[in-house]
Structures are given as structure tokens and as C-alpha cells.
Enzyme design. Structure first.
Site, short mmCIF file in Angstrom:
data_model
loop_
_atom_site.label_atom_id
_atom_site.label_comp_id
_atom_site.label_asym_id
_atom_site.label_seq_id
_atom_site.Cartn_x
_atom_site.Cartn_y
_atom_site.Cartn_z
CE LYS A 13 -1.21 -0.96 3.27
NZ LYS A 13 -0.85 0.44 3.07
C1 R5P Z 1 3.98 0.37 3.64
O1 R5P Z 1 4.15 -0.07 4.73
C2 R5P Z 1 3.08 1.44 3.43
O2 R5P Z 1 2.22 1.45 4.53
C3 R5P Z 1 2.23 1.48 2.17
O3 R5P Z 1 1.13 2.25 2.47
C4 R5P Z 1 1.77 0.16 1.68
O4 R5P Z 1 2.84 -0.63 1.34
C5 R5P Z 1 0.77 0.28 0.49
O5 R5P Z 1 1.34 0.80 -0.58
P1 R5P Z 1 1.71 -0.07 -1.87
O6 R5P Z 1 0.42 -0.27 -2.61
O7 R5P Z 1 2.67 0.79 -2.59
O8 R5P Z 1 2.27 -1.37 -1.39
#
Ligand code: R5P
Length: 266
Positions: free
Chosen positions: A172
Site C-alpha cells: 500500500k
Molecule cells: C495509516 O497508516 C493507516 O494505515 C491508514 O489505513 C491509511 O493511511 C489509509 O487511510 P487514508 O485513506 O485515510 O489515508
């Protein structure tokens, strides 16, 4: 990959489209009660039916999610820091045995390339991959960005490639200019995070661009659960990821969805 590992991964990245809409609701693990997630049970119960997977911690899973849920779980297993301290100083926060007991479909941890505790987080990843391989559990590496790190293709490409080299089964990261270069140099699937809240149009553009440039999906949180119309927003994101909608078509769907009754989350 073992049969079990591939089978778990196929619960998340849907074989029909080869894509996924993961709903990230793990933010509390270092941010505490984030806007839109102050009562996780409300947010999760309203949105889970539109998600291909839920990314969250075991604490929220146990306390706020029904054990009858059919949506696969991506369990965050790294943490140990708060927004008040050095974010990269993470360790593993959940044993693989418990991830199996919780019937997780994947485990996720953050790596902080270029940060103070880079080595520690990369070795955490390698250890988790070893454990995952033993029991057929996919590992998602989250290329977290520390306070002083930029979000450009050179840096994120480095982080994604290192994650893949250490054995992560999917990665990710953030969308950025020249995102396709990151995809091209990363031998495992990439999902994009949404990042901080922007307008719905901008978030849908981000999703569209990421998919067009080779991401297998999104792992989006704040741009869904902090929207004034979270159900309409996740449906619009799905239309891009799974149905090939462009940004205008997805925005139309969002506008129509706004007319349906839905709750804005605290
Ligand atoms: C951050 O480290 C978290 O793992 C979140 O899952 C990630 O940031 C994704 O969420 P957002 O779309 O709010 O950035």
C-alpha cells in the site's frame, strides 16, 4: 505462494475484476479517536457492505465488528507509537496465532523507509513474511511516510520495491506524479491510500488516476468516512475501481447518492 495464501488474497483482490476497494479504519492505532471514526462501530456497520475488505486493528475488530461479518479482514499488526512520538518506532503488535484465530485474510504492517527506525520496521516486515509463509497468511506492507519524508515517485518507488524484495505479497502506498513508474518497478500488486481529506472530486480523481496507472485498488479511509456522504462516496469509488467509471461518471453517481438518507460520522 501456497494455496491457502492465494485463496486468502483472492478474498481481498476480487478475481472477477482483479481489483479491490479496501476500507481503511485502522487510524486510531496511532491517531486515537479520529474524526469519522470516533465510534468505529457506527462507521464500520454503515460502510462494511460496500467494502471488499476492512483494514483495522484487533481491538476494534473484537469490539466493533460482528463475528458474522462476511467481509474479509486485513488486520493491522504493527504499531506501538502515537502521533505524539517518533512514528517510525513501530513493532509488531499482534501475534500471527491471534491473526489466525481472528480469521484474518491478511496482515498489514508499516515500513518507514528513510526514517529513524527504518531497519527495525524492515526487519519487522521480513519476520512477518516468514510467519505468513508458514501459515498461508498474505502480508500487506504499508509504505508509511514519516513527518520529514516526501511523497514522490523516487521515494515511494524505493519503499515499494524494498517491501516487495523483502517478501510482501501486496503493498500500500500513496498516489503521486509518475505513479506508473512505481507500479512498473514493484513486482507485487499495489493499492493506494487516500490520504488526508480532500474534496470528493479530488479523491475520485486520485482513485481514477491510480487505477489507470496500474494500481489494483484503493485502501481508502478518511476520504470515505470523513465525507458528508460516506455511503455515496464509497459507492462512487467502487464504480471507478470495479466498473470502469471515469471521474465524471463517478461524480454523477456520488451526486445521485447524496439524495439517499445517510449519516455523517463523528
Ligand atoms: C495509516 O497508516 C493507516 O494505515 C491508514 O489505513 C491509511 O493511511 C489509509 O487511510 P487514508 O485513506 O485515510 O489515508
Amino acid at each position: 505462494m501456497s494455496w491457502g495464501l492465494k485463496n486468502r488474497l483472492s478474498k481481498i483482490i476480487k478475481p472477477k475484476t482483479g481489483k479491490t476497494v479496501m476500507l481503511a479504519v485502522d487510524h486510531g492505532y496511532f491517531l486515537g479517536p479520529t474524526t469519522g471514526l470516533k465510534k468505529p462501530v457506527e462507521t464500520i456497520s454503515a460502510l462494511q457492505q460496500y467494502a471488499d475488505a476492512l483494514m483495522l486493528t484487533r481491538g476494534v475488530l473484537r469490539a466493533s465488528v460482528s463475528d458474522k461479518i462476511e467481509v474479509p479482514i486485513v488486520l493491522r499488526v504493527s504499531g506501538g507509537t502515537s502521533v505524539l512520538t517518533e512514528l517510525s518506532n513501530e513493532g509488531l503488535t499482534c501475534a500471527m496465532e491471534d491473526a489466525l484465530r481472528l480469521n484474518a485474510s491478511a496482515v498489514a504492517l508499516s515500513i518507514f523507509v528513510g526514517a529513524q527506525y527504518e531497519r527495525q520496521t524492515l526487519l519487522n516486515l521480513a519476520k512477518l513474511v516468514d510467519e505468513g509463509e508458514q501459515c498461508g497468511m498474505p502480508v500487506l506492507a504499508v509504505t508509511a511516510v514519516g513527518k520529514d519524508m516526501g511523497r514522490d515517485a523516487r521515494y515511494l518507488g524505493l519503499a515499494c520495491r524494498i517491501a516487495a524484495e523483502l517478501g510482501a505479497h501486496f503493498v500500500k502506498t500513496y498516489y503521486c506524479k509518475d505513479f506508473s513508474q512505481i507500479v512498473d518497478s514493484c513486482p507485487v500488486p499495489i493499492v493506494v491510500a487516500g490520504g488526508t481529506k480532500v474534496s470528493e472530486k479530488e479523491a475520485l480523481e486520485l482513485a481514477y488516476n491510480a487505477i489507470s496507472e496500474g494500481a489494483v485498488g484503493v485502501d481508502m479511509g478518511r476520504n470515505i468516512f470523513q465525507s458528508d456522504y460516506p455511503v455515496a462516496m464509497i459507492k462512487a469509488v467502487r464504480s471507478i475501481v470495479h466498473d470502469g467509471f471515469n471521474v465524471n461518471e463517478a461524480l454523477d453517481l456520488f451526486e445521485k447518492g447524496k439524495k439517499e438518507k445517510q449519516k455523517k460520522f463523528d
